[in-house]
Design a protein around this motif. Structure first.
Motif, PDB file in Angstrom:
ATOM      1  N   LEU A  70     -13.296  55.885  -7.649  1.00 10.32           N
ATOM      2  CA  LEU A  70     -14.242  56.027  -6.552  1.00 10.32           C
ATOM      3  C   LEU A  70     -13.581  55.681  -5.227  1.00 10.32           C
ATOM      4  O   LEU A  70     -13.835  56.320  -4.192  1.00 10.32           O
ATOM      5  CB  LEU A  70     -15.448  55.117  -6.793  1.00 10.32           C
ATOM      6  N   LYS A  71     -12.711  54.685  -5.258  1.00  6.66           N
ATOM      7  CA  LYS A  71     -12.001  54.273  -4.043  1.00  6.66           C
ATOM      8  C   LYS A  71     -11.072  55.371  -3.558  1.00  6.66           C
ATOM      9  O   LYS A  71     -10.815  55.503  -2.360  1.00  6.66           O
ATOM     10  CB  LYS A  71     -11.213  52.992  -4.321  1.00  6.66           C
ATOM     11  N   ARG A  72     -10.558  56.181  -4.497  1.00 10.47           N
ATOM     12  CA  ARG A  72      -9.675  57.256  -4.086  1.00 10.47           C
ATOM     13  C   ARG A  72     -10.462  58.484  -3.642  1.00 10.47           C
ATOM     14  O   ARG A  72     -10.192  59.078  -2.616  1.00 10.47           O
ATOM     15  CB  ARG A  72      -8.738  57.651  -5.222  1.00 10.47           C
ATOM     16  N   TYR A  73     -11.455  58.890  -4.439  1.00 15.10           N
ATOM     17  CA  TYR A  73     -12.189  60.120  -4.145  1.00 15.10           C
ATOM     18  C   TYR A  73     -13.133  59.979  -2.956  1.00 15.10           C
ATOM     19  O   TYR A  73     -13.315  60.915  -2.186  1.00 15.10           O
ATOM     20  CB  TYR A  73     -13.007  60.548  -5.367  1.00 15.10           C
ATOM     21  N   ALA A  74     -13.779  58.805  -2.840  1.00 18.79           N
ATOM     22  CA  ALA A  74     -14.768  58.620  -1.774  1.00 18.79           C
ATOM     23  C   ALA A  74     -14.637  57.220  -1.192  1.00 18.79           C
ATOM     24  O   ALA A  74     -15.540  56.390  -1.309  1.00 18.79           O
ATOM     25  CB  ALA A  74     -16.172  58.837  -2.316  1.00 18.79           C
ATOM     26  N   PRO A  75     -13.499  56.917  -0.554  1.00 16.28           N
ATOM     27  CA  PRO A  75     -13.276  55.568  -0.019  1.00 16.28           C
ATOM     28  C   PRO A  75     -14.238  55.245   1.121  1.00 16.28           C
ATOM     29  O   PRO A  75     -14.797  56.143   1.759  1.00 16.28           O
ATOM     30  CB  PRO A  75     -11.829  55.638   0.481  1.00 16.28           C
ATOM     31  N   GLU A  76     -14.434  53.956   1.344  1.00 18.40           N
ATOM     32  CA  GLU A  76     -15.266  53.527   2.464  1.00 18.40           C
ATOM     33  C   GLU A  76     -14.593  53.927   3.778  1.00 18.40           C
ATOM     34  O   GLU A  76     -13.372  53.840   3.911  1.00 18.40           O
ATOM     35  CB  GLU A  76     -15.463  52.011   2.430  1.00 18.40           C
ATOM     36  N   PRO A  77     -15.371  54.389   4.749  1.00 15.20           N
ATOM     37  CA  PRO A  77     -14.792  54.755   6.050  1.00 15.20           C
ATOM     38  C   PRO A  77     -14.067  53.578   6.689  1.00 15.20           C
ATOM     39  O   PRO A  77     -14.479  52.420   6.543  1.00 15.20           O
ATOM     40  CB  PRO A  77     -16.016  55.167   6.880  1.00 15.20           C
ATOM     41  N   ASP A  78     -12.985  53.854   7.378  1.00 20.88           N
ATOM     42  CA  ASP A  78     -12.150  52.831   8.006  1.00 20.88           C
ATOM     43  C   ASP A  78     -12.728  52.474   9.378  1.00 20.88           C
ATOM     44  O   ASP A  78     -12.689  53.280  10.306  1.00 20.88           O
ATOM     45  CB  ASP A  78     -10.723  53.361   8.148  1.00 20.88           C
ATOM     46  N   ALA A  79     -13.265  51.255   9.500  1.00 22.32           N
ATOM     47  CA  ALA A  79     -13.872  50.827  10.756  1.00 22.32           C
ATOM     48  C   ALA A  79     -12.848  50.781  11.886  1.00 22.32           C
ATOM     49  O   ALA A  79     -13.162  51.088  13.040  1.00 22.32           O
ATOM     50  CB  ALA A  79     -14.510  49.447  10.578  1.00 22.32           C
ATOM     51  N   SER A  80     -11.597  50.426  11.567  1.00 25.92           N
ATOM     52  CA  SER A  80     -10.568  50.332  12.595  1.00 25.92           C
ATOM     53  C   SER A  80     -10.160  51.712  13.112  1.00 25.92           C
ATOM     54  O   SER A  80      -9.584  51.820  14.200  1.00 25.92           O
ATOM     55  CB  SER A  80      -9.344  49.592  12.059  1.00 25.92           C
ATOM     56  N   ALA A  81     -10.427  52.774  12.350  1.00 23.92           N
ATOM     57  CA  ALA A  81     -10.157  54.129  12.824  1.00 23.92           C
ATOM     58  C   ALA A  81     -11.323  54.659  13.650  1.00 23.92           C
ATOM     59  O   ALA A  81     -11.139  55.431  14.598  1.00 23.92           O
ATOM     60  CB  ALA A  81      -9.886  55.061  11.644  1.00 23.92           C
ATOM     61  N   LEU A  82     -12.540  54.233  13.289  1.00 26.47           N
ATOM     62  CA  LEU A  82     -13.719  54.674  14.030  1.00 26.47           C
ATOM     63  C   LEU A  82     -13.757  54.081  15.427  1.00 26.47           C
ATOM     64  O   LEU A  82     -14.192  54.741  16.385  1.00 26.47           O
ATOM     65  CB  LEU A  82     -14.983  54.281  13.249  1.00 26.47           C
ATOM     66  N   ALA A  83     -13.286  52.847  15.579  1.00 26.69           N
ATOM     67  CA  ALA A  83     -13.357  52.155  16.872  1.00 26.69           C
ATOM     68  C   ALA A  83     -12.656  52.915  17.994  1.00 26.69           C
ATOM     69  O   ALA A  83     -13.263  53.169  19.051  1.00 26.69           O
ATOM     70  CB  ALA A  83     -12.794  50.745  16.737  1.00 26.69           C
ATOM     71  N   PRO A  84     -11.364  53.313  17.845  1.00 27.02           N
ATOM     72  CA  PRO A  84     -10.723  54.054  18.942  1.00 27.02           C
ATOM     73  C   PRO A  84     -11.360  55.417  19.181  1.00 27.02           C
ATOM     74  O   PRO A  84     -11.342  55.914  20.321  1.00 27.02           O
ATOM     75  CB  PRO A  84      -9.265  54.196  18.470  1.00 27.02           C
ATOM     76  N   ALA A  85     -11.944  56.010  18.138  1.00 28.58           N
ATOM     77  CA  ALA A  85     -12.637  57.290  18.330  1.00 28.58           C
ATOM     78  C   ALA A  85     -13.860  57.096  19.215  1.00 28.58           C
ATOM     79  O   ALA A  85     -14.167  57.953  20.067  1.00 28.58           O
ATOM     80  CB  ALA A  85     -13.038  57.876  16.972  1.00 28.58           C
ATOM     81  N   ILE A  86     -14.551  55.982  19.043  1.00 28.55           N
ATOM     82  CA  ILE A  86     -15.710  55.679  19.892  1.00 28.55           C
ATOM     83  C   ILE A  86     -15.262  55.475  21.340  1.00 28.55           C
ATOM     84  O   ILE A  86     -15.881  56.000  22.280  1.00 28.55           O
ATOM     85  CB  ILE A  86     -16.450  54.433  19.362  1.00 28.55           C
ATOM     86  N   LEU A  87     -14.177  54.717  21.527  1.00 29.11           N
ATOM     87  CA  LEU A  87     -13.670  54.494  22.889  1.00 29.11           C
ATOM     88  C   LEU A  87     -13.262  55.801  23.547  1.00 29.11           C
ATOM     89  O   LEU A  87     -13.529  56.022  24.741  1.00 29.11           O
ATOM     90  CB  LEU A  87     -12.481  53.531  22.846  1.00 29.11           C
ATOM     91  N   GLU A  88     -12.612  56.671  22.787  1.00 31.44           N
ATOM     92  CA  GLU A  88     -12.187  57.963  23.327  1.00 31.44           C
ATOM     93  C   GLU A  88     -13.393  58.804  23.738  1.00 31.44           C
ATOM     94  O   GLU A  88     -13.374  59.467  24.787  1.00 31.44           O
ATOM     95  CB  GLU A  88     -11.359  58.701  22.275  1.00 31.44           C
ATOM     96  N   GLN A  89     -14.435  58.767  22.915  1.00 32.57           N
ATOM     97  CA  GLN A  89     -15.648  59.512  23.238  1.00 32.57           C
ATOM     98  C   GLN A  89     -16.331  58.970  24.488  1.00 32.57           C
ATOM     99  O   GLN A  89     -16.793  59.739  25.340  1.00 32.57           O
ATOM    100  CB  GLN A  89     -16.612  59.439  22.057  1.00 32.57           C
ATOM    101  N   LEU A  90     -16.390  57.652  24.619  1.00 30.60           N
ATOM    102  CA  LEU A  90     -17.013  57.055  25.803  1.00 30.60           C
ATOM    103  C   LEU A  90     -16.272  57.450  27.068  1.00 30.60           C
ATOM    104  O   LEU A  90     -16.889  57.777  28.092  1.00 30.60           O
ATOM    105  CB  LEU A  90     -17.040  55.525  25.659  1.00 30.60           C
ATOM    106  N   GLU A  91     -14.941  57.451  26.996  1.00 35.42           N
ATOM    107  CA  GLU A  91     -14.151  57.843  28.155  1.00 35.42           C
ATOM    108  C   GLU A  91     -14.363  59.314  28.490  1.00 35.42           C
ATOM    109  O   GLU A  91     -14.472  59.692  29.666  1.00 35.42           O
ATOM    110  CB  GLU A  91     -12.671  57.565  27.890  1.00 35.42           C
ATOM    111  N   ALA A  92     -14.432  60.153  27.465  1.00 31.48           N
ATOM    112  CA  ALA A  92     -14.658  61.592  27.698  1.00 31.48           C
ATOM    113  C   ALA A  92     -16.026  61.834  28.343  1.00 31.48           C
ATOM    114  O   ALA A  92     -16.155  62.652  29.262  1.00 31.48           O
ATOM    115  CB  ALA A  92     -14.545  62.353  26.383  1.00 31.48           C
ATOM    116  N   LEU A  93     -17.030  61.106  27.887  1.00 30.87           N
ATOM    117  CA  LEU A  93     -18.369  61.265  28.457  1.00 30.87           C
ATOM    118  C   LEU A  93     -18.419  60.771  29.903  1.00 30.87           C
ATOM    119  O   LEU A  93     -19.147  61.322  30.735  1.00 30.87           O
ATOM    120  CB  LEU A  93     -19.390  60.512  27.598  1.00 30.87           C
ATOM    121  N   ARG A  94     -17.639  59.738  30.203  1.00 27.73           N
ATOM    122  CA  ARG A  94     -17.574  59.272  31.593  1.00 27.73           C
ATOM    123  C   ARG A  94     -16.932  60.328  32.484  1.00 27.73           C
ATOM    124  O   ARG A  94     -17.406  60.599  33.597  1.00 27.73           O
ATOM    125  CB  ARG A  94     -16.771  57.963  31.674  1.00 27.73           C
TER     126      ARG A  94
END
Length: 402
Positions: A70-94
Motif C-alpha cells: 500500500l505504501k508503494r502503490y498509494a503512498p501518503e502525499p508528501d507534505a514537504s512537497a506540497l508546501a513549496p507548491a502552495i508558495l508558488e501558487q500564492l506568488e503566481a496569484l499575487r
C-alpha cells in the motif's frame, strides 16, 4: 503540440489554488462520455467487431494490500512537497492581481493536507493557547504577543476557538486584524467547517480566502499516478477486478485499452476532496499473491500491477443506525473544531461525560473517528467523512460548502 493549462500544473497540487467562490463540485462531462463511447465503437469497427478472445476472469476475491504494498502503490502525499507548491501558487496569484493580502487565507475541507504542509515551511508556527475561553481584552493582548513582522503560519484555525459564549473572542480579534491587514505576513489554513460557521455568524468577514481546486476525474487520475510513481518514475498499472478495464496509467489519445469510469465515480464520491479520495483509493486496491515481488531476478524494478475493486463492492464506514439527536450534535461539534477532547466536547455540547463516552465508543467502532494518542482529542476519519457529512446534512445541521 500546444501547451495546455494542465501541463503547467504542479503534480502535487493539481488545479492549484483558486478563489473560494470559484470552487464547484466535480461533474461528469457528457461530451467526454459520448466522445469516449464513439471512440470505442470506431475501434470495434476497425477490428471487424471481433469479440475478445476470452471473457475476463473476475478477480473480486483478491485480498487487501499489505501495508508495504500500500505504501508503494498509494503512498501518503508528501507534505514537504506540497508546501513549496502552495508558495508558488500564492506568488503566481499575487502577480496576476488575484491575491493581494499580507495574510494568505486558505480554506479547505478536512484531509486537504494543507495544515501538515504549512508545518514544513521555514516560518514561525503559531499554536493555540491552552485556554481558549478569553475576554476581548485578553484575546487582543494574546494576539499582540503572537503577531509581528516575521513570517508565520497558522496550521489550523479551527483549533483556536470553542462554540461557547467565552470561546469566540480569540477568532473575532484575529479576523478583525487580518481584514485590516494588521496581522503581519502569514499563511492561515482554516477548515471548511470552521469557515462555514464563522461566515454565517459574522458575515462581515472579508479576508480574500483561497482554496484548493477540486479534483475532477482527470486531475485525480493524474494525481494518483504521480503518487504511485513516487518521484522515481516507476509506472503503475491499475485495472478493475470485475472487467479488467484500466484505471491507471492515465489515458492518452494513443491509448487503445478500455478504461473504467472509476476515478470519475471516486471524484464525485469524494466531492473533489483529495484526502477522502486517497483513503477510498487505498481501500479499493488489491493485488494477486504472486505480484508481491517488486523486482525481477536482476534486481531491476518492474512495472507494478494492481487491481481495483468496483465502488458497489466497497465497504465504507457509515453512521450506526439508531443514532439519535445527540449523536449529530457530537459529530457536528467535532467537525466544527477539527478535533476535540471529552472536556471540550462537554463544554460545547452540554452533554455529560458518561453519555459522551458511550457515543464516542460507537463512533470509534464504526471507524468514523479516531483518538489522537498525544492530545487524546477525537477527530474524523477520511473514510468515514462522506457518511458523516451526509448524515449531518440530512438532519438539518449546517455543513461546509465542500
Amino acid at each position: 503540440m500546444a501547451t495546455t493549462e494542465r501541463d503547467n500544473e504542479q503534480p502535487c497540487l493539481p488545479g492549484g489554488l483558486i478563489p473560494l467562490d470559484q470552487w464547484s463540485m466535480p461533474d461528469v462531462s457528457v461530451h467526454k462520455t459520448l466522445r469516449a463511447g464513439f471512440k470505442d465503437i470506431l475501434e470495434q469497427l476497425r477490428s471487424g467487431l471481433t469479440p475478445e478472445s476470452e471473457a475476463f476472469e473476475s478477480l473480486d476475491d483478491l485480498p487487501s494490500l499489505p501495508a508495504k504494498k500500500l505504501k508503494r502503490y498509494a503512498p501518503e502525499p508528501d507534505a514537504s512537497a506540497l508546501a513549496p507548491a502552495i508558495l508558488e501558487q500564492l506568488e503566481a496569484l499575487r502577480q496576476q492581481g488575484v491575491h493581494n493580502r499580507q495574510v494568505s487565507f486558505i480554506v479547505a475541507p478536512p484531509f486537504s493536507g494543507v495544515p501538515d504542509a504549512l508545518l514544513t515551511l521555514p516560518a514561525r508556527v503559531i499554536e493555540p493557547p491552552d485556554n481558549l475561553l478569553m475576554s476581548e481584552q485578553d484575546a487582543d493582548r494574546w494576539w499582540d504577543e503572537q503577531l509581528s513582522d516575521d513570517d508565520w503560519v497558522l496550521p489550523e484555525l479551527a483549533n483556536f476557538w470553542l462554540r461557547h459564549r467565552s470561546g469566540l473572542h480569540l477568532l473575532k480579534s484575529f479576523f478583525a486584524r487580518v481584514a485590516m491587514d494588521g496581522a503581519g505576513r502569514g499563511i492561515v489554513a482554516c477548515s471548511s467547517w470552521c469557515w462555514q460557521f464563522w461566515v454565517r455568524y459574522w458575515p462581515e468577514i472579508h479576508v480574500g480566502p483561497l482554496t484548493l481546486a477540486p479534483l475532477d476525474s482527470e486531475r485525480l487520475t493524474d494525481w494518483l499516478d504521480f503518487l504511485a510513481r513516487g518521484g522515481n518514475g516507476r509506472s503503475m498499472t491499475a485495472r478493475m477486478t470485475n472487467d479488467g478495464h484500466y484505471v491507471l496509467p492515465p489515458k492518452t489519445d494513443e491509448s487503445k485499452e478500455k478504461y473504467s469510469c472509476f476515478t470519475q465515480d471516486l471524484a464525485n464520491a469524494a466531492r473533489g476532496n483529495r484526502g477522502v479520495a486517497h483513503a477510498i483509493w487505498q481501500r479499493a486496491l488489491r493485488a494477486k499473491p504472486e505480484e508481491n515481488a517488486d523486482q525481477d531476478e536482476d534486481g531491476a524494478s518492474k512495472t507494478a500491477e494492481c487491481w481495483v475493486v468496483p465502488f458497489d463492492q466497497l465497504s465504507l464506514p457509515g453512521v450506526p443506525q439508531g443514532s439519535g439527536q445527540q449523536a449529530g450534535i457530537v459529530l457536528h461539534a467535532i467537525m466544527l473544531h477539527s478535533s476535540l477532547t471529552i472536556a471540550s466536547l462537554e463544554r460545547v455540547t452540554g452533554i455529560a461525560g458518561a453519555e459522551l463516552k458511550l457515543l464516542l465508543s460507537r463512533f470509534l467502532r464504526a471507524d468514523l473517528i479516531v483518538q489522537d494518542e498525544n492530545t487524546q482529542a477525537y477527530r474524523p476519519t477520511a473514510l468515514g467523512y462522506p457518511s458523516v457529512r451526509k448524515y449531518l446534512q440530512a438532519r438539518g445541521f449546517s455543513v461546509d460548502g465542500f
